[in-house]
Design an enzyme around this catalytic site. Sequence first.
Site, PDB file in Angstrom:
ATOM      1  N   MET A  80      -7.562  85.895 -35.780  1.00 40.59           N
ATOM      2  CA  MET A  80      -8.735  85.124 -36.188  1.00 40.59           C
ATOM      3  C   MET A  80      -8.363  83.692 -36.564  1.00 40.59           C
ATOM      4  O   MET A  80      -7.202  83.389 -36.850  1.00 40.59           O
ATOM      5  CB  MET A  80      -9.412  85.780 -37.387  1.00 40.59           C
ATOM      6  CG  MET A  80     -10.010  87.141 -37.112  1.00 40.59           C
ATOM      7  SD  MET A  80     -10.902  87.827 -38.524  1.00 40.59           S
ATOM      8  CE  MET A  80     -12.386  86.819 -38.512  1.00 40.59           C
ATOM      9  N   HIS A  81      -9.374  82.821 -36.566  1.00 42.15           N
ATOM     10  CA  HIS A  81      -9.339  81.481 -37.149  1.00 42.15           C
ATOM     11  C   HIS A  81      -8.547  80.448 -36.360  1.00 42.15           C
ATOM     12  O   HIS A  81      -8.821  79.251 -36.469  1.00 42.15           O
ATOM     13  CB  HIS A  81      -8.769  81.499 -38.577  1.00 42.15           C
ATOM     14  CG  HIS A  81      -9.304  82.565 -39.473  1.00 42.15           C
ATOM     15  ND1 HIS A  81     -10.649  82.712 -39.739  1.00 42.15           N
ATOM     16  CD2 HIS A  81      -8.676  83.545 -40.172  1.00 42.15           C
ATOM     17  CE1 HIS A  81     -10.822  83.739 -40.573  1.00 42.15           C
ATOM     18  NE2 HIS A  81      -9.652  84.265 -40.830  1.00 42.15           N
ATOM     19  N   ASP A 240      -9.222  90.476 -34.485  1.00 48.07           N
ATOM     20  CA  ASP A 240      -8.214  91.539 -34.582  1.00 48.07           C
ATOM     21  C   ASP A 240      -8.524  92.540 -35.685  1.00 48.07           C
ATOM     22  O   ASP A 240      -8.368  93.755 -35.502  1.00 48.07           O
ATOM     23  CB  ASP A 240      -6.813  90.957 -34.747  1.00 48.07           C
ATOM     24  CG  ASP A 240      -6.677  89.985 -35.911  1.00 48.07           C
ATOM     25  OD1 ASP A 240      -7.681  89.715 -36.617  1.00 48.07           O
ATOM     26  OD2 ASP A 240      -5.555  89.481 -36.125  1.00 48.07           O
TER      27      ASP A 240
END
Length: 493
Positions: A80-81, A240
Amino acid sequence: MPDLFLGLDIGTSSVKAILVSPSGEVEASATAPLSLQTPQPGWAEQDPEAWWAASRTAISDLLARRPDARVAAVGISGQMHSSVFLDKGGAVIRPALLWCDGRTAVECRQIEERVGGEAKLREWVCNAALEGFTLPKVLWLRNHEPAAFARLAAVTLAKDFVRLRLTGILATEPSDASGTLLFDPAHVRWSREMLAAVGLSPSLLPDVGGSAEVLGRVNDTAAKLTGLQPGTPVVGGGADNACGAAGVGAITPGEAAASWGTSGTVLAPMTEPRVDPKLRAHTFCHVAPGVWYVIGVVLSAGGAFAWYRDQCARELAESERDQLLVAEASAVPPGADGVTFLPYLQGERTPYRDSSLRAAFVGLSLAHARGHLSRAVLEGVCFALRDSVMILKELELMPSSLLLTGGGAKNPFIRQLQADIFGLPVTTVNREEGGAYGAALLAAVGVGAFADLQTAVNRTLTRQSPTAPRPQVHRTYEEIYDRFRTRFVAARA
């Protein structure tokens, strides 16, 4: 050979690809390694093209192992991110700033000032402005690399970049969009209010589809590079953590999952988007429609153990290091004879929201050996995860047991350690592939092999016998957990 479903997980240390049958069996798997660049302390970067290269390798290796495979659909999970900056031609402008990159403290303060405080953040995006999220990274690019920002035409995420290379389509889905700080999880849309407050154009952001929706098909170029057939459907997939939870069946309220990857998480699904009033934990959309989750994030979990292993056990055979270190730890009593490890190697998200925190061993003496340090590292990670479990309790989301996924699920000693420290039974399922498995289930749903994700979970996953906490050991760990918190406060001062 029946149709198979390919799950691809874009991690931090590797890309994993698996083939899953309609009955849920893992028919084959392949992994390709990734490296992490840390150009300055607290920074973490990767080249998005390295994700694509590793994905090609993993998929090619997978299909070489099963040349008779007919891949019906592809699902992608990913870290992520992490920010991918693309120009108008789809070329990568600079290396991605990762989820564990902590350089954007100034930008986070700027966001809070521009929106008018954390109350607006709760209202607009359900989350605090944290260095790991995507928006601060975009503002960092604008503030520090204006020439690169001038080229910026699109911002995307790790798995969505791989889908772009597979299909030529730029798109995302709610679970990953939730972690950008530009998405409103409560209303499942990009936040017009946030974009206006920080002065960014909506044109930078991809369209949002469903996690099990077909968002593109493998193009001719990607087919030649991977061995997949042109036209193979590629579904939205998911973040994820969300895919990992789906991969063990944690998609309904009352469930909870704890994961050890490079980072560690504790996640609890909900039927409405509840927000931690103190913003210590995050609220994101799940990969199941109409489901959200609260998640606490420990930035260094498996990553902390990997760092310790690679620095302190170099003389051990690489294939045996993990097993031998855990065996050493198991020979040491609870509490490691007074040694405490604070696992804040890259700062911390939950509950401290402080990218400047750093790790420490506390309480060392001449009487201690490596086994004490090994146990202290494992206990320190569990204590950090317990901080998130306690937040779930405060939010009245405390589960009766925890589903385990990732590295902490595989070893009996670490499973028992988590049960004893959390004071909860822990259990695993009959699959160990985490995010890649969840992505494969989404692919199967997307092409109609299952009616929905719940049906897919029910038909493919079986829970193993739980590991129960030992009452006396849990009581001992109550005192040791208090010591952990006390030593954190002392070290921070």
